[in-house]
Design a protein around this motif. Structure first.
Motif, PDB file in Angstrom:
ATOM      1  N   ARG A 220       0.758  -1.193  -0.246  1.00  0.00           N
ATOM      2  CA  ARG A 220      -0.008   0.148   0.073  1.00  0.00           C
ATOM      3  C   ARG A 220       0.827   1.246   0.029  1.00  0.00           C
ATOM      4  O   ARG A 220       0.694   2.182  -0.699  1.00  0.00           O
ATOM      5  CB  ARG A 220      -0.957  -0.075   1.191  1.00  0.00           C
ATOM      6  N   GLU A 221       1.716   1.320   0.927  1.00  0.00           N
ATOM      7  CA  GLU A 221       2.936   2.550   0.926  1.00  0.00           C
ATOM      8  C   GLU A 221       3.477   2.664  -0.309  1.00  0.00           C
ATOM      9  O   GLU A 221       3.725   3.793  -0.821  1.00  0.00           O
ATOM     10  CB  GLU A 221       3.739   2.305   1.988  1.00  0.00           C
ATOM     11  N   ASN A 222       3.845   1.466  -1.168  1.00  0.00           N
ATOM     12  CA  ASN A 222       4.584   1.746  -2.534  1.00  0.00           C
ATOM     13  C   ASN A 222       3.635   2.086  -3.569  1.00  0.00           C
ATOM     14  O   ASN A 222       3.781   2.117  -4.718  1.00  0.00           O
ATOM     15  CB  ASN A 222       5.079   0.240  -2.733  1.00  0.00           C
ATOM     16  N   HIS A 267       8.995  -6.881  -5.205  1.00  0.00           N
ATOM     17  CA  HIS A 267       9.243  -7.035  -6.506  1.00  0.00           C
ATOM     18  C   HIS A 267       7.964  -7.198  -7.585  1.00  0.00           C
ATOM     19  O   HIS A 267       7.787  -6.600  -8.607  1.00  0.00           O
ATOM     20  CB  HIS A 267      10.243  -8.400  -6.693  1.00  0.00           C
ATOM     21  N   GLU A 268       7.119  -8.279  -7.184  1.00  0.00           N
ATOM     22  CA  GLU A 268       5.752  -8.426  -7.905  1.00  0.00           C
ATOM     23  C   GLU A 268       5.021  -7.189  -7.859  1.00  0.00           C
ATOM     24  O   GLU A 268       4.293  -6.796  -8.831  1.00  0.00           O
ATOM     25  CB  GLU A 268       5.145  -9.655  -7.507  1.00  0.00           C
ATOM     26  N   GLY A 269       5.051  -6.308  -6.684  1.00  0.00           N
ATOM     27  CA  GLY A 269       4.262  -4.989  -6.809  1.00  0.00           C
ATOM     28  C   GLY A 269       4.804  -4.133  -7.777  1.00  0.00           C
ATOM     29  O   GLY A 269       3.961  -3.200  -8.249  1.00  0.00           O
ATOM     30  N   GLY A 270       5.880  -4.067  -8.037  1.00  0.00           N
ATOM     31  CA  GLY A 270       6.639  -3.324  -9.052  1.00  0.00           C
ATOM     32  C   GLY A 270       6.189  -3.663 -10.419  1.00  0.00           C
ATOM     33  O   GLY A 270       5.687  -2.883 -11.214  1.00  0.00           O
ATOM     34  N   HIS A 271       6.166  -4.996 -10.662  1.00  0.00           N
ATOM     35  CA  HIS A 271       5.126  -5.441 -11.958  1.00  0.00           C
ATOM     36  C   HIS A 271       3.985  -4.834 -12.363  1.00  0.00           C
ATOM     37  O   HIS A 271       3.403  -4.364 -13.206  1.00  0.00           O
ATOM     38  CB  HIS A 271       5.281  -7.038 -11.971  1.00  0.00           C
ATOM     39  N   ALA A 272       3.389  -5.072 -10.882  1.00  0.00           N
ATOM     40  CA  ALA A 272       1.819  -4.631 -11.060  1.00  0.00           C
ATOM     41  C   ALA A 272       1.615  -3.218 -11.172  1.00  0.00           C
ATOM     42  O   ALA A 272       0.547  -2.758 -11.764  1.00  0.00           O
ATOM     43  CB  ALA A 272       1.304  -5.319  -9.443  1.00  0.00           C
TER      44      ALA A 272
END
Lengths: 505, 505
Positions: A220-222, A267-272
Motif C-alpha cells: 500500500r505504501e508503495n 518485486h511483484e508489486g513493481g510489475h503490478a
C-alpha cells in the motif's frame, strides 16, 4: 468497406481475443492460488479450449484480411498510431504462428507440456538424463521454428525477439561482457572482505500472519492500488494482469525468512504498478500490457533493489517493521539491518541470489542458449557446460543437477531466449534511475519520507502509460537518451557494495 | 457420416460449450468473492463475450444438424441413454432460444441487466415506482416469449418448466394448497403458545474467525470434499459448480448471528454434496449438473433442516460448538439450544424466515406470478397484492416495499417461475426422508453419531449420481414411489413444532 469500418471491425475482433485471454489468465491464477485439486484436470481442458480459440482467431482468414487491409501503405495515413501499432503486433503474432506447420505446432505444445512434468520428476531425482530426450526434442523444434521464421544475423536473435523485441546477440554480448567485467572482480573482493555482515536475526521466527500484514502495508505504501488488485499466497511469487483494473500479486511466507516475502512482494508489486498505470485508452487492445519482459523486469527490480533494498526505504519503514516483528530487531541498529539484507555471496540458485551475483546466473544461461542455437553445443553437454560456467563466473560448482542445470522450468517449458531479459531489465532499471535523478535529484529523500508517489509518477509518465505502444528500445532511448548501457548498474553496485563491505576501491 | 461419428462430433462440440460455461462460472465466482472493483466492468465484458459464444453455439447450424440427426427415430436404438438425454436437453435449449427473435432476446438481456441495477436503487429507497416500468417491460417480454414457445394448459406452466421440468400449475396448486392448510394453523398456534423459546444467547458476539473455523469443521463432518471444493465469504451465501471436482460454497459471518452462518454453510454444503457426487461419466456433458432447482433445493434443505436443525445433530456437535464459542453456551442445556435455533415467528424477509413459515413466503410469490401470467394481475398492482397475501398467509403486513415486494432480485432478473422450486424442494426433501427411513430406520442414530456418510450414500445412490440423466419427477417417483406429496412435510413440521412449543395437537 471504408477503412474506418474495417478498423472498427478489427477492434471488435481483437477485443474478443483479449476477453478470452483474460478468462485464461483468471483460470490460471485460480489454479495457482487455491483451486481444489480434483478439479484441475478439467480446468486445464477449459484453458485448452480457450487457448485454442485465441490461436484460431489470431491466425484466421478474418485476421489475415484485417492485416492485409490495414498494413497496406496506402491506408497508413488514415490510421492512428495506436491502430498502426496494434496491427503490427497482430501481424507479428500471425506470422509467428502461420509459418509453423499446424501439426508441428500441436506436437510441440504437447511435448513441452509433458517435458514440464518430466522436469519436476528429474529435478526431484536430480537426474538430467530423464529430461535430456525431451529437451533435445524441444531444441530441435525450436531450431526448425527459427528456420521457418527466417534468420537474422544470428539464429538465437529470433528467440530473443520473442521476449525483448529489437535486442540481438550483438548488443547483449557487448552489454553482458562489460557487466561481467564490472561484477566478477567486485564479487571476489566482497567474498574476500573481512567485514561480512551479521544476519542471524533475519531468520528468527516471524509468523506468516504478521508477515502478511506487513507485506500488505508495504504494498500500500508503495502505491499498489488494492481497488485494482489483491495479494494472495503461492509457492512462487508472481504477478498476473487480468485487466488494468485487476492486477494481482502473490508472495510466499517462510517463517524463518521474512525478508524474502517482503522483497518478493515489493518485486511483484513493481510489475503490478507498471500494469496498473497503463493508459486506459489501451484497454481491449493487445497493447494493454507491459512492452517486453526486460522493461517489465526493470520495473520490478527498480522497486525491489533501488527502493526495497535501499537504506532510505528502511529508514522510513524500520520502526514499523519492529512493530510487526517479535522483538528480534529491537537491538539491531538500522545500519546492521541494512547490511544484513544486502549480504552477498555466490550461491547456486538463481531465484535466491542476491542483487550483486544475480546477473552472473543469467549470463550462464545466456551463454548456453546462444551456443545451443548458434554454436556447437548439444543438449547432452548441458550439465558439464553449466558447471564450467558457474565456476568461471561465480567461482562455485554445484554438486547436483538439481542445484545446477535442472533448477529452472524455462527450458522444459520451451522458453529459450527469456533469461537475458532478467539481466537486461536490471541494466535498464539502473539507466532509468540515472535519468530520473535529473528530475528528482533527491531520490533518497523521497524514499526516506515515504513519497514513492513522486517516483511512480515519473515512471508512469516515461514508461508505464505507454503499455506496448512503444517498443522496449524506444522507451529506453526516449527516457535515457541512449541504448542499453551497463555502466550505471556497475557504478551502482560498486558504490553500494563498497560501502556495505567497507572496501577501498 | 455414420451415426457413431456424428455422436462423437456432437460430444466434442458440447464439451466446448461446457468449457465456456465453466470459464463463466469461474469469472462470476471471482467477481463475488474478491475481484478488485476497478476490474469488474471489463470482467463483465469477458462474461458477455463467453456467454455470447455459448449462445451462438447452442443455436448454431451445427447444433441443429446434430439435433436433426440424433433425434431421428430411426437412429434412437443406436444411441445410449446418456446420448438420448443429452440431445433432448440440447434440443430444449435450442428450441427455447431459436423461437425468440434474436433482436428481442438481445433487448431483453440488456433490459434485465439494467433492471437489476435499478432494483438495487429502488430497494435502498424502498420505492417500487422506480422499478415498475422495468418490471412491466420484463413481464411483457416474458408474455411474448411464452407465446413464441407455445402454450400448455396454463401460460405460467412454460415458466415453471424452465426451472422444474414437468411441474405444472395444476400440480403446484394442489401441493401448495394442502401445504398451506397444514402450515397456517400451525403457525397460529405456535405464535399463540406461551412456551416461546429463550434465544438471547444466540446473539452473543461470536468472532468471525471462530465461526469460520467451526463452519469448516461442520462442512468436513457433513462429508463435503475439500479436495473438490473450498469455502469463501460473500454477502449472500451461494454454491457454484465449476466442474464436479470443483464445487465451491460461500457463507457470511455476522458476529451477532453465528447460527445463520452455520446453517447457511450446511445449506450450501447440501447443494455442493449433490454436485460432488454426480457420476464422473457425465463430465463434459450438459447432464453433469443437478436435474432441477427443486431437486437441488431438496438436497440443501435436507441438510439444513433435517440434519442441521435436528436435535440429533447438535447432540453430536454441541460440545464442539462450545469449544469454538466464548462461553455463551456453557450454561445452556442442549434442549434449550435446540429450541432456540428452531424458534418460529412470522417475519417479512424470505431469506431470514424459519423453516415453518418459509413455504408461506414462497406461496405469496407463486400466487402473484401465476396471476401475472394467467390471471388479470398487472405489475402496478404488485405492492398491494403482496401486502394482502402476506396478511392472509403470515398474518403480518410489511410497512415498506423494501421489506415487501422489493426484497428479492428474482423478478428484476427475469426469473419468473423460479420461486415455487424453493417450496417444492422442501416437499421433496420430506418425501426423500420418509423413503430413506425404510433403508435407514435409525436416521437420528446416524446423525447423532456423526455418521452422515450413510445418509449421503443413500442420497447419492438414489439422487446425486444421476445428475440430469433423470428428470425431477422421475427421481421423485423412482425414489419415493409417488409424485409431489406435501403430507410428509406437514407431518414433520407438526411433530417437530408441537414438541418445541409443547402444543397439544
Amino acid at each position: 468497406m471504408p477503412v474506418e469500418e474495417t478498423v472498427k471491425a478489427y477492434y471488435q475482433y481483437v477485443k474478443k481475443i483479449m476477453d478470452f485471454n483474460e478468462a485464461i489468465a483468471l483460470a490460471e491464477w485460480d489454479m495457482r492460488t487455491g483451486a481444489p485439486k480434483k478439479g484441475i484436470s478439467q480446468r486445464s481442458e477449459v484453458v485448452g479450449t480457450l487457448a485454442d480459440e485465441v490461436f484460431k482467431r489470431s491466425v484466421s482468414d478474418e485476421m489475415k484480411h484485417y492485416i492485409d487491409v490495414l498494413t497496406d501503405p496506402s491506408v497508413q495515413d488514415e490510421l492512428s498510431e495506436v491502430t498502426q501499432r496494434m496491427i503490427e503486433k497482430s501481424k507479428k503474432t500471425y506470422d509467428h504462428y502461420v509459418k509453423i506447420p499446424a501439426e508441428e505446432h500441436k506436437a510441440y505444445i504437447i511435448l513441452q507440456s509433458e517435458a514440464q512434468s518430466v522436469w519436476q520428476d528429474a529435478k526431484s531425482k536430480s537426474d538430467f538424463s530423464l529430461l535430456r530426450p525431451y529437451l533435445e526434442k524441444i531444441v530441435d523444434f525450436k531450431r526448425n521454428f527459427i528456420r521457418y521464421w527466417g534468420v537474422g544475423t544470428n539464429k538465437y536473435d529470433a528467440l530473443l525477439d520473442l521476449y525483448e523485441p529489437g535486442l540481438t546477440v550483438e548488443t547483449i554480448d557487448r552489454v553482458f561482457g562489460k557487466l561481467r567485467q564490472g561484477i566478477i572482480p567486485l564479487v571476489q573482493v566482497v567474498g574476500a572482505s573481512e567485514e561480512q555482515p551479521e544476519s542471524s536475526f533475519l531468520s528468527v521466527h516471524f509468523p506468516a500472519e504478521k508477515q502478511k500484514a506487513f507485506c500488505l502495508h508495504i504494498l500500500r505504501e508503495n502505491g499498489y492500488d488494492f481497488a485494482a488488485g489483491r495479494l494472495d499466497e503461492t509457492e512462487h511469487p508472481f504477478e498476473t494482469t487480468l485487466n488494468p483494473g485487476d492486477v494481482r500479486v502473490t508472495t510466499n511466507y517462510r517463517e524463518n525468512d521474512f525478508i524474502a516475502a517482503v522483497l518478493g512482494t515489493v518485486h511483484e508489486g513493481g510489475h503490478a504498478i507498471y500494469e496498473q498505470h497503463i493508459s486506459r485508452d489501451l484497454v481491449g487492445t493487445p497493447l494493454c500490457e507491459g512492452t517486453s519482459m526486460g522493461i517489465h523486469e526493470s520495473q520490478s527490480l527498480f522497486f525491489e533493489n533501488f527502493i526495497g533494498r535501499s537504506k532510505a526505504f528502511w529508514e522510513y519503514h524500520y520502526d514499523e517493521l519492529k512493530r510487526y516483528a517479535s522483538g528480534q530487531f529491537d537491538h539491531v541498529p538500522l545500519d546492521d539491518f541494512y547490511r544484513a539484507i544486502n549480504k552477498s555471496h555466490p550461491s547456486f540458485i538463481r531465484t535466491q541470489a542476491d542483487e550483486l551475483t544475480y546477473p552472473l546466473h543469467v549470463m550462464v544461461r545466456y551463454d548456453i542458449e546462444k551456443a545451443l542455437f548458434d554454436g556447437n553445443l548439444e543438449v547432452r553437454d548441458l550439465p558439464g557446460v553449466w558447471n564450467e560456467k558457474m565456476k568461471e563466473y561465480l567461482g562455485i560448482e554445484p554438486g547436483t543437477d538439481r542445484e545446477g542445470v535442472l533448477q529452472d522450468i524455462h527450458w522444459p517449458a520451451g522458453d529459450f531466449g527469456y533469461f537475458p531479459s532478467y539481466a537486461l531489465g536490471y541494466v535498464y532499471a539502473a539507466q532509468f534511475k540515472h535519468a530520473m535523478l535529473r528530475d528528482l535529484p533527491d531520490f533518497d529523500g523521497h524514499v526516506r519520507s515515504g513519497d514513492i508517489a513522486a517516483i511512480t509518477q515519473w515512471l508512469s509518465e516515461h514508461i508505464h502509460r505507454f503499455g506496448s505502444l512503444k517498443k522496449p528500445l524506444e522507451i529506453l532511448n526516449d527516457t535515457t537518451g541512449e541504448g542499453p548501457n551497463p555502466d550505471y548498474l556497475i557504478r551502482y553496485l560498486t558504490e553500494k557494495y563498497s560501502e556495505i563491505y567497507r572496501l577501498n576501491c
